[in-house]
Motif scaffolding. Sequence first.
Motif, PDB file in Angstrom:
ATOM      1  N   ALA A  60      45.091  54.596  29.389  1.00  0.00           N
ATOM      2  CA  ALA A  60      45.814  55.846  29.088  1.00  0.00           C
ATOM      3  C   ALA A  60      46.894  55.585  28.031  1.00  0.00           C
ATOM      4  N   GLN A  63      45.434  55.619  24.627  1.00  0.00           N
ATOM      5  CA  GLN A  63      45.180  56.992  24.180  1.00  0.00           C
ATOM      6  C   GLN A  63      46.492  57.657  23.730  1.00  0.00           C
ATOM      7  N   GLU A  67      47.707  59.280  20.086  1.00  0.00           N
ATOM      8  CA  GLU A  67      48.320  60.603  19.898  1.00  0.00           C
ATOM      9  C   GLU A  67      49.621  60.463  19.110  1.00  0.00           C
ATOM     10  N   GLU A  93      50.902  57.658  33.985  1.00  0.00           N
ATOM     11  CA  GLU A  93      50.722  58.589  32.874  1.00  0.00           C
ATOM     12  C   GLU A  93      51.903  59.533  32.670  1.00  0.00           C
ATOM     13  N   LEU A 114      45.773  63.462  26.954  1.00  0.00           N
ATOM     14  CA  LEU A 114      45.398  62.584  28.062  1.00  0.00           C
ATOM     15  C   LEU A 114      44.421  63.283  29.015  1.00  0.00           C
ATOM     16  N   ILE A 115      44.540  64.609  29.110  1.00  0.00           N
ATOM     17  CA  ILE A 115      43.633  65.363  29.977  1.00  0.00           C
ATOM     18  C   ILE A 115      42.270  65.551  29.309  1.00  0.00           C
ATOM     19  N   ASP A 116      42.281  65.947  28.018  1.00  0.00           N
ATOM     20  CA  ASP A 116      40.987  66.252  27.379  1.00  0.00           C
ATOM     21  C   ASP A 116      40.288  65.005  26.837  1.00  0.00           C
ATOM     22  N   GLY A 117      41.000  63.864  26.818  1.00  0.00           N
ATOM     23  CA  GLY A 117      40.346  62.612  26.449  1.00  0.00           C
ATOM     24  C   GLY A 117      39.943  62.507  24.992  1.00  0.00           C
ATOM     25  N   ARG A 118      40.638  63.226  24.108  1.00  0.00           N
ATOM     26  CA  ARG A 118      40.222  63.269  22.704  1.00  0.00           C
ATOM     27  C   ARG A 118      40.267  61.902  22.004  1.00  0.00           C
ATOM     28  N   HIS A 119      41.028  60.954  22.540  1.00  0.00           N
ATOM     29  CA  HIS A 119      41.137  59.642  21.887  1.00  0.00           C
ATOM     30  C   HIS A 119      40.323  58.546  22.587  1.00  0.00           C
ATOM     31  N   ILE A 120      39.592  58.923  23.640  1.00  0.00           N
ATOM     32  CA  ILE A 120      38.859  57.917  24.420  1.00  0.00           C
ATOM     33  C   ILE A 120      37.833  57.167  23.577  1.00  0.00           C
ATOM     34  N   ASP A 124      37.626  53.195  23.077  1.00  0.00           N
ATOM     35  CA  ASP A 124      36.397  52.495  23.474  1.00  0.00           C
ATOM     36  C   ASP A 124      35.833  51.681  22.311  1.00  0.00           C
TER      37      ASP A 124
END
Length: 176
Positions: A60, A63, A67, A93, A114-120, A124
């Motif tokens: 997290a 991520q 951001e 978090e 962090l909720i929508d995971g746009r940087h996951i 990865d």
Amino acid sequence: MSDSSPARPAAPVLEVWCDLQCPDCRTALGDLGALRARYGDRLEVRLRHFPLEKNKHAFAAAQAAEEAWEQGRGWPYVEALLGRVEQLGREGEAFLVELARELDLDAEEFDTALIDGRHILFVDADQAEGKAIGVTGTPTYVIGGERLDGGKSQEGLRERIEEIADRLLAEQEQQH
């Protein structure tokens, strides 16, 4: 009319593979600050993410750092976060969002990211690339094709990085 002055060669890149909940990476901050001060824009210091499974908030945190970069404050956020790894360990978090607020970043956007995971996928991809080149612990530095593992000891690493950076810069000078 084209500008006849030669294009400035790209700066050598120092990649720093980092887990943002890792006390050893916090120790590396002093060296990174010294390197950035010494070389300025002649050396590009690039943070790469390598969250370790043992640190449950590291993924997290990676991520959140992405951001912060999107919002134009990547290094200040990373430095503040590494300075407080114990607090991240305790608070998780919620602390990532609170730190964004402290640094006058858009904390709601952090929360959403962090909720929508746009940087996951980005995190990865960094992690997969790190594994592919043999990164096993953090911090690990890569410069000029050489991998330096700071996870066991950081003794002498800054000097070695400076040697390589100086050599790369000298080689650039000779080519121009």
